[in-house]
Design an enzyme around this catalytic site. Structure first.
Site, PDB file in Angstrom:
ATOM      1  N   PRO A  91      34.713 -32.037 -16.117  1.00 43.04           N
ATOM      2  CA  PRO A  91      35.974 -32.052 -16.874  1.00 43.04           C
ATOM      3  C   PRO A  91      37.246 -31.982 -15.790  1.00 43.04           C
ATOM      4  O   PRO A  91      38.542 -32.236 -15.914  1.00 43.04           O
ATOM      5  CB  PRO A  91      35.829 -30.975 -17.704  1.00 43.04           C
ATOM      6  CG  PRO A  91      34.097 -30.714 -17.798  1.00 43.04           C
ATOM      7  CD  PRO A  91      33.779 -31.187 -16.711  1.00 43.04           C
ATOM      8  N   GLU A 118      26.306 -24.681 -19.199  1.00 48.94           N
ATOM      9  CA  GLU A 118      27.618 -24.152 -19.060  1.00 48.94           C
ATOM     10  C   GLU A 118      28.347 -24.640 -17.616  1.00 48.94           C
ATOM     11  O   GLU A 118      29.525 -24.817 -17.907  1.00 48.94           O
ATOM     12  CB  GLU A 118      27.480 -22.508 -18.890  1.00 48.94           C
ATOM     13  CG  GLU A 118      28.626 -21.970 -18.775  1.00 48.94           C
ATOM     14  CD  GLU A 118      29.720 -22.234 -19.993  1.00 48.94           C
ATOM     15  OE1 GLU A 118      30.659 -21.991 -20.049  1.00 48.94           O
ATOM     16  OE2 GLU A 118      28.989 -22.372 -21.027  1.00 48.94           O
ATOM     17  N   ARG A 156      30.941 -54.355 -13.550  1.00 44.57           N
ATOM     18  CA  ARG A 156      31.531 -55.391 -13.768  1.00 44.57           C
ATOM     19  C   ARG A 156      32.248 -55.811 -12.647  1.00 44.57           C
ATOM     20  O   ARG A 156      32.688 -56.919 -12.593  1.00 44.57           O
ATOM     21  CB  ARG A 156      32.457 -54.806 -15.042  1.00 44.57           C
ATOM     22  CG  ARG A 156      31.746 -54.698 -16.348  1.00 44.57           C
ATOM     23  CD  ARG A 156      32.774 -54.345 -17.603  1.00 44.57           C
ATOM     24  NE  ARG A 156      33.845 -55.426 -17.655  1.00 44.57           N
ATOM     25  CZ  ARG A 156      33.552 -56.519 -18.301  1.00 44.57           C
ATOM     26  NH1 ARG A 156      32.284 -56.725 -19.151  1.00 44.57           N
ATOM     27  NH2 ARG A 156      34.423 -57.408 -18.684  1.00 44.57           N
ATOM     28  N   ASP A 171      40.259 -58.681 -17.860  1.00 43.33           N
ATOM     29  CA  ASP A 171      40.138 -57.456 -18.599  1.00 43.33           C
ATOM     30  C   ASP A 171      41.342 -56.734 -18.825  1.00 43.33           C
ATOM     31  O   ASP A 171      42.251 -56.586 -17.850  1.00 43.33           O
ATOM     32  CB  ASP A 171      39.057 -56.615 -18.052  1.00 43.33           C
ATOM     33  CG  ASP A 171      37.489 -57.288 -18.112  1.00 43.33           C
ATOM     34  OD1 ASP A 171      37.534 -58.224 -18.946  1.00 43.33           O
ATOM     35  OD2 ASP A 171      36.962 -56.979 -17.462  1.00 43.33           O
TER      36      ASP A 171
END
Length: 247
Positions: A91, A118, A156, A171
């Site tokens: 994160p 954790e 991709r 895209d």
């Protein structure tokens, strides 16, 4: 490209990687995906990969030894002349984007470290990973889902993976804008019609329409993206027209 994924739950990847574009890329040997379970690199007979955090607190923290040993083992199978990158899904990482996908596609080898519980012992984050990436401002149970997203997006970008070499550049986000609207048969469905310009056969006219619609879609749905772009004079003129039409 060679991709190595370190995960405590490698079975999570079986179904997502057994279908569609990634499967075809693997079958055509444009991409190889290997899995390593850090549990196989533990010291104790219980294969313990986590422990309680120093200083107290809730949850369990992933131990450094299994991950350092696992990455070392993986790197032994990567030729020294290959451009490689070790990535931690976290994160606190840099937000993932289309530009990041294009950049990662320039590597010969990518090693992804997926966490659970954790979190990681900070020595993994600071001294084992070369880069940390996040796919959004939210928390997942583990890094596996984030890894799947990144591998799919990077795949991709690899040459010959998509059916057409023109697919990726059209895209959304590839050039910083959202994609223009797409239509197919039937020409008329209920009271909804395909725009006449797409049936005109005039490719210059169609390209202009698509540019305008791409800008319009971005302006209406993600105007924040426009602040990051260096628009051409023609695009700026189109954008002003769009803004006037929307007021």
């Amino acid at each position: 490209m060679q991709i190595d994924i370190l995960s405590l739950f490698p079975e999570m990847f079986i179904s997502p990687f057994a279908h569609s574009i990634i499967k075809r890329a693997i079958d055509k040997k444009l991409l190889s995906v290997n899995f390593t379970n850090p549990r196989d690199y533990t010291y104790d007979r219980h294969h313990q990969v986590d422990d309680v955090p120093f200083g107290g607190g809730a949850g369990m923290v992933l131990k450094p030894e299994p991950f350092f040993r696992a990455v070392t083992a993986v790197k032994k199978h990567i030729p020294v002349d290959k451009k490689s990158r070790t990535i931690l899904l976290s994160p606190e990482g840099t937000p993932f984007s289309q530009d990041k996908a294009k950049h990662l596609a320039t590597y010969d080898s990518l090693i992804f470290i997926c966490g659970h519980y954790e979190g990681f012992d900070n020595r993994i984050s600071e001294h084992l990973a070369e880069e940390k990436i996040s796919i959004g401002d939210y928390v997942l149970t583990g890094g596996e889902l984030a890894c799947m997203v990144i591998v799919d997006a990077v795949s991709r970008m690899l040459p010959n993976v998509l059916g057409s070499q023109d697919s990726a550049p059209t895209d959304s986000f590839y050039n910083g804008l959202l994609e223009h609207p797409q239509y197919t048969r039937p020409r008329q469905y209920k009271d909804m019609s395909v725009p006449d310009v797409l049936l005109s056969g005039n490719h210059a006219y169609i390209d202009k329409w698509r540019q305008e619609k791409s800008l319009e879609t971005t302006y209406k749905n993600r105007p924040d993206l426009l602040d990051k772009l260096n628009l051409s004079a023609n695009q700026r003129a189109l954008l002003e027209k769009i803004k006037n039409d929307c007021t």
